[in-house]
Design a protein around this motif. Structure first.
Motif, PDB file in Angstrom:
ATOM      1  N   LEU A  77       0.829  -1.211   0.000  1.00  0.00           N
ATOM      2  CA  LEU A  77       0.000   0.000   0.000  1.00  0.00           C
ATOM      3  C   LEU A  77       0.862   1.260   0.000  1.00  0.00           C
ATOM      4  N   THR A  78       1.963   1.221   0.746  1.00  0.00           N
ATOM      5  CA  THR A  78       2.870   2.376   0.800  1.00  0.00           C
ATOM      6  C   THR A  78       3.484   2.632  -0.566  1.00  0.00           C
ATOM      7  N   ASN A  79       3.953   1.562  -1.235  1.00  0.00           N
ATOM      8  CA  ASN A  79       4.567   1.715  -2.559  1.00  0.00           C
ATOM      9  C   ASN A  79       3.569   2.269  -3.582  1.00  0.00           C
ATOM     10  N   LYS A  80       2.335   1.735  -3.552  1.00  0.00           N
ATOM     11  CA  LYS A  80       1.319   2.225  -4.499  1.00  0.00           C
ATOM     12  C   LYS A  80       0.948   3.674  -4.203  1.00  0.00           C
ATOM     13  N   ALA A  81       0.836   3.998  -2.920  1.00  0.00           N
ATOM     14  CA  ALA A  81       0.499   5.373  -2.543  1.00  0.00           C
ATOM     15  C   ALA A  81       1.608   6.333  -2.967  1.00  0.00           C
ATOM     16  N   LEU A  82       2.865   5.930  -2.773  1.00  0.00           N
ATOM     17  CA  LEU A  82       3.994   6.779  -3.185  1.00  0.00           C
ATOM     18  C   LEU A  82       3.966   7.024  -4.701  1.00  0.00           C
ATOM     19  N   LYS A  83       3.680   5.955  -5.454  1.00  0.00           N
ATOM     20  CA  LYS A  83       3.626   6.085  -6.916  1.00  0.00           C
ATOM     21  C   LYS A  83       2.530   7.078  -7.310  1.00  0.00           C
ATOM     22  N   THR A  84       1.343   6.912  -6.729  1.00  0.00           N
ATOM     23  CA  THR A  84       0.217   7.795  -7.049  1.00  0.00           C
ATOM     24  C   THR A  84       0.518   9.236  -6.639  1.00  0.00           C
ATOM     25  N   MET A  85       1.099   9.408  -5.465  1.00  0.00           N
ATOM     26  CA  MET A  85       1.410  10.755  -4.980  1.00  0.00           C
ATOM     27  C   MET A  85       2.446  11.434  -5.865  1.00  0.00           C
ATOM     28  N   THR A  86       3.402  10.652  -6.336  1.00  0.00           N
ATOM     29  CA  THR A  86       4.431  11.212  -7.237  1.00  0.00           C
ATOM     30  C   THR A  86       3.794  11.640  -8.557  1.00  0.00           C
ATOM     31  N   GLU A  87       2.913  10.763  -9.086  1.00  0.00           N
ATOM     32  CA  GLU A  87       2.252  11.084 -10.353  1.00  0.00           C
ATOM     33  C   GLU A  87       1.386  12.338 -10.239  1.00  0.00           C
ATOM     34  N   LEU A 104       4.068  12.786   3.199  1.00  0.00           N
ATOM     35  CA  LEU A 104       2.830  12.544   3.943  1.00  0.00           C
ATOM     36  C   LEU A 104       2.319  11.111   3.769  1.00  0.00           C
ATOM     37  N   VAL A 105       3.115  10.254   3.136  1.00  0.00           N
ATOM     38  CA  VAL A 105       2.657   8.905   2.815  1.00  0.00           C
ATOM     39  C   VAL A 105       2.236   8.111   4.053  1.00  0.00           C
ATOM     40  N   ASN A 106       2.917   8.267   5.163  1.00  0.00           N
ATOM     41  CA  ASN A 106       2.561   7.506   6.374  1.00  0.00           C
ATOM     42  C   ASN A 106       1.184   7.894   6.915  1.00  0.00           C
ATOM     43  N   PHE A 107       0.746   9.126   6.608  1.00  0.00           N
ATOM     44  CA  PHE A 107      -0.581   9.557   7.032  1.00  0.00           C
ATOM     45  C   PHE A 107      -1.663   9.070   6.069  1.00  0.00           C
ATOM     46  N   ILE A 108      -1.258   8.706   4.857  1.00  0.00           N
ATOM     47  CA  ILE A 108      -2.192   8.320   3.803  1.00  0.00           C
ATOM     48  C   ILE A 108      -2.491   6.829   3.829  1.00  0.00           C
ATOM     49  N   VAL A 109      -1.472   6.012   4.121  1.00  0.00           N
ATOM     50  CA  VAL A 109      -1.652   4.555   4.072  1.00  0.00           C
ATOM     51  C   VAL A 109      -2.610   4.119   5.180  1.00  0.00           C
ATOM     52  N   ALA A 125      -5.614   0.873   6.514  1.00  0.00           N
ATOM     53  CA  ALA A 125      -5.597  -0.553   6.854  1.00  0.00           C
ATOM     54  C   ALA A 125      -5.750  -1.434   5.621  1.00  0.00           C
ATOM     55  N   ASP A 126      -6.348  -0.877   4.548  1.00  0.00           N
ATOM     56  CA  ASP A 126      -6.534  -1.657   3.325  1.00  0.00           C
ATOM     57  C   ASP A 126      -6.491  -0.723   2.115  1.00  0.00           C
ATOM     58  N   LYS A 127      -6.691  -1.314   0.938  1.00  0.00           N
ATOM     59  CA  LYS A 127      -6.601  -0.552  -0.316  1.00  0.00           C
ATOM     60  C   LYS A 127      -7.648   0.555  -0.385  1.00  0.00           C
ATOM     61  N   ASP A 128      -8.885   0.227   0.007  1.00  0.00           N
ATOM     62  CA  ASP A 128      -9.977   1.214  -0.077  1.00  0.00           C
ATOM     63  C   ASP A 128      -9.716   2.437   0.801  1.00  0.00           C
ATOM     64  N   SER A 129      -9.321   2.184   2.048  1.00  0.00           N
ATOM     65  CA  SER A 129      -9.088   3.323   2.953  1.00  0.00           C
ATOM     66  C   SER A 129      -7.892   4.152   2.482  1.00  0.00           C
ATOM     67  N   THR A 130      -6.879   3.484   1.920  1.00  0.00           N
ATOM     68  CA  THR A 130      -5.722   4.220   1.395  1.00  0.00           C
ATOM     69  C   THR A 130      -6.139   5.094   0.210  1.00  0.00           C
ATOM     70  N   ASN A 131      -6.961   4.543  -0.693  1.00  0.00           N
ATOM     71  CA  ASN A 131      -7.435   5.316  -1.858  1.00  0.00           C
ATOM     72  C   ASN A 131      -8.285   6.510  -1.424  1.00  0.00           C
ATOM     73  N   LYS A 132      -9.128   6.302  -0.401  1.00  0.00           N
ATOM     74  CA  LYS A 132      -9.945   7.416   0.109  1.00  0.00           C
ATOM     75  C   LYS A 132      -9.067   8.516   0.699  1.00  0.00           C
ATOM     76  N   ASN A 133      -8.028   8.105   1.416  1.00  0.00           N
ATOM     77  CA  ASN A 133      -7.100   9.088   1.993  1.00  0.00           C
ATOM     78  C   ASN A 133      -6.365   9.865   0.892  1.00  0.00           C
TER      79      ASN A 133
END
Length: 201
Positions: free
Chosen positions: A117-127, A134-139, A141-149
């Protein structure tokens, strides 16, 4: 009959046990009966004489307390151990090992999921050019909650960018149309924003 003889006579009796038979067959009572004090006279005295009844009750209480202490000494720990064993049965070593292994696997899976989830969030945030620190605040418990964040963060930053653009246009530092009076391009707006904030591309 002496008090000590009576206590000795009743020491093995239970609280709810009838003492008539014990007294009837006891040698001191027989001797007492021969002296003229009968069992009926004893009972009558017990019922009618408050001091005598009080004395007998206190002797019975002492005997009961002693019996209870003896029972506690001999049986209480066994009862406690049995109840603990009933409530918390001993776990088979194989079951314990299996439970430990399951816990370790669940922990590894959770760590692996968080890493993904951290790697995917970092990729999306970079794009999307969002701050990756802020990635640690975004990740979540699961994919859905990470995407909402991520969506929430993107909305906040987009609104912030719009507010900055509006502020720039308000204070008159930006002149639309440039030198030839034409509409500014997106690159020109970005260039002015970057120069305003000292951002190098």
């Amino acid at each position: 009959m002496k008090k000590s003889e009576l206590i000795e006579l009743l020491k093995n009796n239970k609280d709810d046990e009838d003492i008539d038979e014990v007294l009837k067959n006891a040698e001191p009572v027989k001797a007492l009966a021969n002296s003229g004090l009968t069992l009926d006279a004893f009972k009558t005295k017990l019922e009618s004489d408050a001091d005598f009844k009080s004395f007998m009750d206190s002797e019975k209480d002492k005997h009961s307390a002693k019996s209870l202490e003896t029972w506690k000494t001999n049986n209480l720990q066994k009862e406690i151990d049995a109840e603990i064993k009933k409530r918390y049965p001993e776990q088979d070593p194989k079951d314990k090992a299996l439970a430990d292994l399951k816990a370790k696997m669940e922990k590894m899976e959770a760590e692996s999921l968080k890493k993904d989830l951290t790697n995917k969030a970092l990729k999306t945030m970079t794009e999307k050019k969002l701050p990756t620190d802020l990635v640690n605040f975004i990740v979540g418990a699961d994919k859905d909650s990470t995407n909402k964040n991520l969506e929430a963060l993107e909305k906040v930053f987009n609104a912030h960018d719009e507010a900055i653009k509006t502020e720039i246009l308000k204070d008159g530092t930006y002149k639309p149309g440039g030198q030839g009076g034409t509409e500014p391009t997106e690159e020109a707006v970005k260039g002015q924003i970057n120069s305003l904030f000292g951002i190098k591309e």
